[in-house]
Design an enzyme around this catalytic site. Structure first.
Site, PDB file in Angstrom:
ATOM      1  CE  LYS A 264      -4.222  -1.682   2.260  1.00 26.52           C
ATOM      2  NZ  LYS A 264      -5.156  -1.474   3.383  1.00 26.52           N
ATOM      3  NE  ARG A 265       4.920   0.639   4.203  1.00 29.79           N
ATOM      4  CZ  ARG A 265       5.934   0.202   4.942  1.00 29.79           C
ATOM      5  NH1 ARG A 265       6.512   1.013   5.804  1.00 29.79           N
ATOM      6  NH2 ARG A 265       6.383  -1.027   4.820  1.00 29.79           N
TER       7      ARG A 265
END
Length: 504
Positions: A264-265
């Site tokens: 997600k990052r």
């Protein structure tokens, strides 16, 4: 591989800690396909016991993401079912989990731990100083009597409840995706994990297991990151004297370069981002099914029905899948090309409205105009969100409320081995010839302009390149003759005249 006896009951139990990761959608899809193939039931359950990471609105996002791909559930928070509620915080309020915690305490399989977070950190630091790389917590209270623990708790001392993991022996389980292979762990490599937080909220290890048992889940299909935790779950099933479900851990999805998991990052992996960019649910369904599963070594494009019919868990590979955004985009383009012109107009309309090219409630005239333009980009479109950029120049100079004049750098009009005067002459001649046409259609336009290029002793690319920039403002655009036909006689001539004037 173990024989699978229908009907089966599987579940997807996401935690609403943010937008739904596309890898989570893949796990949900595998569960849904498994249920569909074997004539079973698919349950959606919201596991919101992680209070610190809970994100408001995340549950709505994950429901919308699953529905967008085409995954429906037989039981869940919004559809109900015989085991409601299907949200763990609501189940905790009903006291469902506490009864099982007490059962473990009474039977000596769990204990109250009064060790504080500060003390725990100190223990980790001391272990690290001694060169112990893997700190395994074993609480001093594990050998206390239930009476001792209750007396201290009655004084208001905060506590967690931890699993009393055996110190000797081994714990084993089979994994369906690994062909029923036995995975065995020595118990001295485990630790006493938390089952109940000091707030009274159960953690995943306990809550999901109790719910799976009460909801008669037959197969637990989840990400392989849960493999290290499975021995704890097997122990809990043994301590409760319950039959454990069949476990199947689906492979990780790696980043495109193979360096680590989709993150997600670092990666654009929110499921909602894909419908925002204009991916068709059918394309996403097809692509996600191939992330760790395959029918054979060459078949890729399949309908939902075909995938359901062909999906078997033994074809899911234990090795990691690899995310390929370009392949997904290509597949989306294939599905877009399968749409009829009318269907594609309907799919593109929201994106054109958002870009200000169509009104909020497009009129029949507006949609008819888009339908006329759609064949020009149908073969090139890979994401619906690209439609406004590809069609924008068609909406300039129309005289509408939000009309923006076509703008471009006049230098782009001048082609190689041409100058301003030659370009003006060529465009003026094109304007005159096109003005004289009694019929405005693609074939007649092409015939006229090719003849003019020969007459002016220009290469077709020189004349056509100047006209392309004049009518679109771009050096790269849909095919020239189709574009002229779609723009119409009046607007095409007006833009060529503007280009001649711009060169002055």
């Amino acid at each position: 591989m173990a024989e699978i006896t229908p009907p089966v009951r599987v579940r997807f139990a996401p935690s609403p800690t943010g937008y739904l990761h596309i890898g989570g959608v893949r796990t949900a899809l595998f569960n849904w396909l498994f249920a569909q193939h074997y004539g079973g039931q698919f349950i959606l359950r919201i596991e919101d016991t992680d209070e610190k990471r809970y994100v408001s609105g995340a549950a709505d996002d994950l429901v919308a993401s699953l529905r967008w791909v085409g995954i429906a559930w037989n039981e869940g928070p919004d559809v109900g079912g015989p085991y409601k509620p299907y949200v763990q915080s609501q189940r905790n309020e009903l006291g469902i989990y506490r009864a099982y915690v007490d059962q473990l305490l009474v039977n000596g399989h769990a204990y109250m731990s009064f060790t504080t977070e500060e003390e725990l950190e100190q223990m980790r630091a001391e272990a690290s100083a001694k060169g112990i790389k893997a700190f395994r917590f074993r609480g001093p209270e594990r050998d206390w009597s239930i009476k001792q623990m209750q007396e201290l708790a009655a004084q208001g001392k905060p506590y967690t409840v931890r699993l009393k993991t055996p110190l000797e022996g081994t714990t084993s389980f089979s994994d369906l995706i690994r062909g029923g292979e036995q995975i065995t762990v020595s118990n001295d490599q485990l630790q006493d994990i938390v089952l109940l937080k000091s707030s009274g909220m159960p953690v995943y290890h306990l809550a999901h297991l109790v719910d799976d048992h009460l909801m008669n889940i037959t197969h637990v299909i989840r990400g392989e990151e849960w493999v290290p935790s499975t021995p704890y779950h097997v122990l809990l099933y043994r301590f409760f004297d319950w039959s454990a479900p069949v476990f199947a851990h689906v492979p990780t999805i790696l980043r495109q370069d193979g360096r680590g998991k989709l993150s997600k990052r670092k990666d654009d992996v929110g499921a909602n981002r894909f419908w925002e960019r204009g991916y068709l649910p059918e394309a996403m369904f097809n692509y996600l099914a191939l992330q760790g599963w395959s029918y054979d070594d060459h078949t890729e494009i399949m309908t939902r029905t075909e995938i359901v019919e062909r999906f078997t868990i033994d074809r899911v590979q234990p090795s990691p899948a690899r995310w390929n955004p370009e392949k997904l985009k290509d597949m989306n383009g294939i599905y877009i090309r399968k749409l009829s012109t009318q269907e594609l107009v309907k799919q593109m309309a929201p994106f054109l409205t958002e870009a200000g090219l169509l009104s909020d409630s497009p009129t029949q005239a507006e949609l008819a105009y888009v339908e006329r333009l759609t064949p020009l980009i149908h073969e090139r479109l890979e994401e619906l969100s690209n439609a406004p950029e590809l069609l924008e120049f068609f909406f300039s100079d129309l005289g509408g409320q939000h009309d923006v004049p076509l703008r471009y750098d006049p230098k782009l009009i001048i082609q190689k081995k041409m100058d301003v005067a030659a370009t003006q002459h060529a465009l003026s001649a094109a304007h005159a010839r096109l003005s004289a046409l009694e019929s405005w259609n693609e074939s007649l336009i092409e015939e006229t302009l090719r003849a003019l290029a020969a007459e002016l002793e220009l290469k077709p690319g020189q004349l056509f390149g100047s006209i392309r920039v004049a009518i679109t403002g771009r050096t790269v655009a849909p095919p020239l003759f189709e574009t002229l036909a779609a723009l119409g006689h009046e607007l095409s001539l007006a833009r060529i005249a503007n280009a001649v004037a711009a060169l002055h």
